[in-house]
Design a protein around this motif. Structure first.
Motif, PDB file in Angstrom:
ATOM      1  N   GLY A  36       3.502   4.312  -2.721  1.00  0.00           N
ATOM      2  CA  GLY A  36       4.514   4.869  -1.814  1.00  0.00           C
ATOM      3  C   GLY A  36       4.385   4.288  -0.414  1.00  0.00           C
ATOM      4  O   GLY A  36       5.355   3.791   0.175  1.00  0.00           O
ATOM      5  N   GLY A  79      15.832   7.489   5.245  1.00  0.00           N
ATOM      6  CA  GLY A  79      14.935   6.489   5.821  1.00  0.00           C
ATOM      7  C   GLY A  79      13.891   6.005   4.829  1.00  0.00           C
ATOM      8  O   GLY A  79      13.977   6.256   3.628  1.00  0.00           O
ATOM      9  N   GLU A  80      12.906   5.289   5.371  1.00  0.00           N
ATOM     10  CA  GLU A  80      11.859   4.684   4.535  1.00  0.00           C
ATOM     11  C   GLU A  80      10.995   5.738   3.857  1.00  0.00           C
ATOM     12  O   GLU A  80      10.552   5.546   2.729  1.00  0.00           O
ATOM     13  CB  GLU A  80      10.978   3.751   5.371  1.00  0.00           C
ATOM     14  N   THR A 118       3.286  -5.889  -6.666  1.00  0.00           N
ATOM     15  CA  THR A 118       2.544  -5.439  -7.842  1.00  0.00           C
ATOM     16  C   THR A 118       1.123  -5.982  -7.838  1.00  0.00           C
ATOM     17  O   THR A 118       0.168  -5.273  -8.140  1.00  0.00           O
ATOM     18  CB  THR A 118       3.278  -5.898  -9.123  1.00  0.00           C
ATOM     19  N   MET A 161      18.372   5.862  -6.131  1.00  0.00           N
ATOM     20  CA  MET A 161      18.209   5.183  -4.842  1.00  0.00           C
ATOM     21  C   MET A 161      19.583   4.926  -4.214  1.00  0.00           C
ATOM     22  O   MET A 161      19.757   5.090  -3.002  1.00  0.00           O
ATOM     23  CB  MET A 161      17.439   3.877  -5.062  1.00  0.00           C
ATOM     24  N   GLU A 221      11.150   9.716  11.363  1.00  0.00           N
ATOM     25  CA  GLU A 221      11.956  10.219  10.249  1.00  0.00           C
ATOM     26  C   GLU A 221      11.627  11.682   9.934  1.00  0.00           C
ATOM     27  O   GLU A 221      12.501  12.440   9.530  1.00  0.00           O
ATOM     28  CB  GLU A 221      11.750   9.340   9.020  1.00  0.00           C
ATOM     29  N   VAL A 248       6.106  -0.696 -11.857  1.00  0.00           N
ATOM     30  CA  VAL A 248       6.523  -0.622 -10.457  1.00  0.00           C
ATOM     31  C   VAL A 248       7.145  -1.930  -9.964  1.00  0.00           C
ATOM     32  O   VAL A 248       8.026  -1.915  -9.094  1.00  0.00           O
ATOM     33  CB  VAL A 248       5.352  -0.175  -9.555  1.00  0.00           C
ATOM     34  N   GLY A 249       6.733  -3.066 -10.546  1.00  0.00           N
ATOM     35  CA  GLY A 249       7.306  -4.346 -10.110  1.00  0.00           C
ATOM     36  C   GLY A 249       8.803  -4.394 -10.347  1.00  0.00           C
ATOM     37  O   GLY A 249       9.598  -4.690  -9.445  1.00  0.00           O
ATOM     38  N   TYR A 287       4.973   0.385  -0.387  1.00  0.00           N
ATOM     39  CA  TYR A 287       6.399   0.058  -0.433  1.00  0.00           C
ATOM     40  C   TYR A 287       7.043   0.239   0.942  1.00  0.00           C
ATOM     41  O   TYR A 287       7.767  -0.633   1.429  1.00  0.00           O
ATOM     42  CB  TYR A 287       7.071   0.943  -1.479  1.00  0.00           C
ATOM     43  N   SER A 331      15.707  -2.289  -4.931  1.00  0.00           N
ATOM     44  CA  SER A 331      16.026  -3.045  -3.715  1.00  0.00           C
ATOM     45  C   SER A 331      17.358  -3.772  -3.854  1.00  0.00           C
ATOM     46  O   SER A 331      17.869  -4.322  -2.887  1.00  0.00           O
ATOM     47  CB  SER A 331      14.948  -4.110  -3.453  1.00  0.00           C
ATOM     48  N   LEU A 370      10.818   6.360  -4.881  1.00  0.00           N
ATOM     49  CA  LEU A 370      10.199   5.340  -5.717  1.00  0.00           C
ATOM     50  C   LEU A 370       8.941   5.889  -6.389  1.00  0.00           C
ATOM     51  O   LEU A 370       8.721   5.706  -7.589  1.00  0.00           O
ATOM     52  CB  LEU A 370       9.835   4.113  -4.873  1.00  0.00           C
ATOM     53  N   ASN A 408      12.202 -11.413  -7.123  1.00  0.00           N
ATOM     54  CA  ASN A 408      11.125 -11.599  -8.106  1.00  0.00           C
ATOM     55  C   ASN A 408       9.782 -11.764  -7.404  1.00  0.00           C
ATOM     56  O   ASN A 408       8.785 -11.172  -7.786  1.00  0.00           O
ATOM     57  CB  ASN A 408      11.350 -12.877  -8.946  1.00  0.00           C
ATOM     58  N   ALA A 417       8.581  -8.596  -5.678  1.00  0.00           N
ATOM     59  CA  ALA A 417       8.093  -7.618  -6.657  1.00  0.00           C
ATOM     60  C   ALA A 417       6.720  -8.032  -7.183  1.00  0.00           C
ATOM     61  O   ALA A 417       5.830  -7.203  -7.372  1.00  0.00           O
ATOM     62  CB  ALA A 417       9.090  -7.482  -7.808  1.00  0.00           C
ATOM     63  N   PRO A 431      10.136  -8.077 -13.389  1.00  0.00           N
ATOM     64  CA  PRO A 431      11.141  -8.260 -12.336  1.00  0.00           C
ATOM     65  C   PRO A 431      11.619  -9.707 -12.312  1.00  0.00           C
ATOM     66  O   PRO A 431      11.070 -10.524 -11.586  1.00  0.00           O
ATOM     67  CB  PRO A 431      10.371  -7.902 -11.064  1.00  0.00           C
ATOM     68  N   ASN A 432      12.630 -10.017 -13.121  1.00  0.00           N
ATOM     69  CA  ASN A 432      12.982 -11.415 -13.366  1.00  0.00           C
ATOM     70  C   ASN A 432      14.472 -11.664 -13.240  1.00  0.00           C
ATOM     71  O   ASN A 432      15.202 -11.650 -14.230  1.00  0.00           O
ATOM     72  CB  ASN A 432      12.538 -11.828 -14.780  1.00  0.00           C
ATOM     73  N   LEU A 433      14.944 -11.897 -12.028  1.00  0.00           N
ATOM     74  CA  LEU A 433      16.330 -12.327 -11.863  1.00  0.00           C
ATOM     75  C   LEU A 433      16.410 -13.789 -12.275  1.00  0.00           C
ATOM     76  O   LEU A 433      15.689 -14.638 -11.747  1.00  0.00           O
ATOM     77  CB  LEU A 433      16.766 -12.164 -10.410  1.00  0.00           C
ATOM     78  N   TYR A 490      10.715  -1.641  -8.284  1.00  0.00           N
ATOM     79  CA  TYR A 490      10.892  -2.046  -6.887  1.00  0.00           C
ATOM     80  C   TYR A 490      12.033  -3.051  -6.748  1.00  0.00           C
ATOM     81  O   TYR A 490      12.918  -2.904  -5.902  1.00  0.00           O
ATOM     82  CB  TYR A 490       9.578  -2.630  -6.379  1.00  0.00           C
ATOM     83  N   ALA A 491      12.032  -4.068  -7.621  1.00  0.00           N
ATOM     84  CA  ALA A 491      13.074  -5.094  -7.521  1.00  0.00           C
ATOM     85  C   ALA A 491      14.453  -4.482  -7.778  1.00  0.00           C
ATOM     86  O   ALA A 491      15.424  -4.779  -7.071  1.00  0.00           O
ATOM     87  CB  ALA A 491      12.793  -6.224  -8.522  1.00  0.00           C
ATOM     88  N   MET A 504      14.329  13.962   7.707  1.00  0.00           N
ATOM     89  CA  MET A 504      14.575  13.193   6.492  1.00  0.00           C
ATOM     90  C   MET A 504      13.511  13.584   5.458  1.00  0.00           C
ATOM     91  O   MET A 504      12.342  13.707   5.802  1.00  0.00           O
ATOM     92  CB  MET A 504      14.477  11.706   6.781  1.00  0.00           C
ATOM     93  N   LYS A 524      12.876   6.947   0.767  1.00  0.00           N
ATOM     94  CA  LYS A 524      12.930   5.913  -0.272  1.00  0.00           C
ATOM     95  C   LYS A 524      11.568   5.769  -0.947  1.00  0.00           C
ATOM     96  O   LYS A 524      11.471   5.633  -2.172  1.00  0.00           O
ATOM     97  CB  LYS A 524      13.363   4.578   0.329  1.00  0.00           C
ATOM     98  N   ALA A 525      10.507   5.794  -0.133  1.00  0.00           N
ATOM     99  CA  ALA A 525       9.157   5.646  -0.693  1.00  0.00           C
ATOM    100  C   ALA A 525       8.833   6.835  -1.597  1.00  0.00           C
ATOM    101  O   ALA A 525       8.216   6.680  -2.653  1.00  0.00           O
ATOM    102  CB  ALA A 525       8.120   5.531   0.427  1.00  0.00           C
TER     103      ALA A 525
END
Lengths: 366, 366
Positions: free
Chosen positions: A254, B218-219, A227, B209, A153, B253-254, A257, B261, B226, A220, A223, B148-150, B257-258, A158, B222-223
């Motif tokens: 970073g 790329g990753e 964490t 994001m 990358e 961060v939890g 992730y 994503s 974040l 969930n 994550a 992070p609770n769906l 991240y969720a 990137m 994204k990292a």
């Protein structure tokens, strides 16, 4: 630092002279960035024929096929010629060859600084690369680089960023000047241990994430795993003298992730196979090689047990891999520990106010 | 706390009496967990016919179709009947209806505690839910939950975790007891502001994001995004009196991240359309509604500018959305700021040793 050059990019008349040891993808990408920035940049690879091929084609056919390297990048197979009269030697060989490489360059050192580009932990000794540098080259001014940096990358321009950690401000500044570009940003830190542990410990949680994926868990759970992995990393880091806030940065969360998102990584795939009930032997056989994280789990489990550091994910993975416990049962156990506060859970229990204050003062002084 | 029950699960003879206000997916899932744990759990929804349907079918057809709710869960459309004689009132209405809901229950309060399950920021006032509780119900003992609770994943018994933040230890403990299960773990924190800001600010970075994804990054990128987003969040949090370490946890961060994503989330999709050159108006029209993060960007941009908090991603998004700047140019600008250390970059510049020490002492006392 004896002959450390003034940072490149200011009005210094001196061009930074850099050696990069190891022709893997990351060492090649970094040497290429430095050459593009106008540094005197030499990539050392052991094999004479590889050097000839690089000189002729300007392509690292094995590790970065398809990317033309900068025409100013030089190549060398003679180690002495590569490292003498340089300002900084970047070491990008595998962790298993790191100590041996330092021993080989020792006779040629006369004030060069050394920067590790290698992540991981030496097998059996629990040494990080900075430990190996301190042991083998005690007089040398050094630093470590780590971050979420896939070489491909970086070659594709990137946007990426990394961290250089060193006690030496001039070395940090020189590395930033050598590698910084419009698409690659280098941040500085003086938390060598924290930055290095981020790059070494993340492999444990990539295995855990691969294992969780074998149960089709949702966002969930992922994550929570990320964490809690980060909390373990920071607890272990603090016990090793690192600053917990480093794990909020690129070299910590970073890189964690990026690694946990990478479903093709060896660690993730080993974890996935273990989660599907395969033995470690069978998984390694199927993968054709082992994964760095397996060794890391073993070493960190032992050290954490000895020092009383609370690392339930690492201990659970150890039980699955080395004690043949069923992955599902271990995962359920992980949910059952008593109520802990979320912050207490980040902070080690034995953490005293005194040591915290000392750390925070050190941080805010920067 | 006047009539707060002793925690459930110990040998207390008293069953916790809980009201959950709002029949969205998360309020329903939480009320269901509490009922399954043996609490006296009542879900309040405004619409009488919805209550009848819930009583008859034990399914929340609109927000959680396909999941049978626990037979012990009760339903109520009368607000007074729902909240009086309860120990804890959980408020799970949208942020836009939060203040109004508190005003409506005020006449019926006689010692109940209030826990916000709502994430976000009130439009225009920059109030978090805890601010609204303090303003509208100044005498009330309260807490906030975030993580992070769906809801769907919680209904599917996928391992999940959340954080309850409150100054009251008995309230934290009661909420843990009410909601904890083999698949849902509740951690406690006393950092109300930090936990709440995690849930509110993450939407900004979900937009970022989504925008980045329109450039096929790329990753590494994204990292970086974040991590830098997390650094901004923690800087803003510290300026608001939060503990920076909270952002290492589930609510920081939890949840970030969720959310980042989740490619189907409204924030992510708005960001993606903006990155593809669509105007905000056009993106909102295509989505059929706005996204929480758009309001958050505007409010946080203004507050950060006023207070001098370094938040380059938020400012860049503001320029793209509200000042019609091109997304690509803004993204490249982001890479160009001067060299900052990675830790300095986590820590606000004006951070004094004194305030840090005070915070860390407060943390380690827990």
């Amino acid at each position: 630092m004896h002959n450390m050059a003034k940072p490149q990019g200011t009005k210094s008349p001196h061009t930074l002279r850099l050696a990069f040891l190891g022709g893997g993808s990351f060492g090649t990408a970094m040497s290429n960035l430095a050459a593009r920035n106008g540094c005197d940049s030499t990539l050392w690879v052991r094999n004479k024929r590889t050097v000839k091929s690089l000189q002729k084609n300007r392509v690292n056919k094995k590790y970065l096929p398809g990317y033309i390297l900068d025409e100013r990048l030089k190549y060398e197979h003679d180690l002495k010629a590569a490292v003498q009269d340089k300002d900084i030697i970047f070491v990008a060989v595998p962790s298993s060859a790191f100590r041996e490489t330092l021993r080989k360059i020792r006779p040629y050192l006369s004030g060069q600084s050394v920067v590790s580009l290698t992540k991981g932990m030496e097998k059996d000794t629990f040494s990080l690369m900075s430990d190996i540098i301190s042991q083998e080259l005690p007089e040398v001014n050094f630093g470590v680089m780590s971050g979420p940096n896939l070489a491909v990358e970086i070659m594709q321009n990137m946007p990426s960023a990394s961290v250089i950690a060193s006690d030496s401000e001039p070395l940090r500044h020189a590395v930033q000047s050598a590698l910084h570009s419009a698409f690659f940003r280098v941040f500085a830190s003086d938390d060598i241990k924290g930055v290095e542990l981020g790059g070494a410990l993340k492999n444990i949680y990539a295995i855990a994430m691969g294992m969780a994926a074998s149960y089709n868990v949702g966002e969930n759970t992922k994550a929570m795993l990320l964490t809690r992995g980060l909390a373990e990393m920071s607890r272990f880091g603090v016990a090793s003298g690192a600053n917990p806030l480093t794990f909020l940065g690129l070299a910590g969360v970073g890189d964690l992730y990026a690694t946990c998102s990478s479903e093709l990584s060896r660690n993730y795939r080993i974890g996935n196979m273990l989660g599907n009930g395969m033995s470690l032997e069978a998984a390694i056989k199927k993968l054709g090689q082992t994964a760095e994280g397996v060794n890391t789990i073993q070493q960190v489990h032992e050290k954490a047990t000895k020092l009383g550091i609370y690392m339930p994910i690492t201990h659970a993975l150890y039980a699955v891999i080395f004690e043949d416990q069923a992955a599902l049962g271990v995962a359920l156990n992980l949910m059952e520990s008593g109520f802990r506060s979320d912050v207490e859970f980040v902070m080690p229990h034995e953490y005293s106010n005194e040591s915290l204050n000392a750390q925070m003062n050190a941080t805010s002084k920067k």
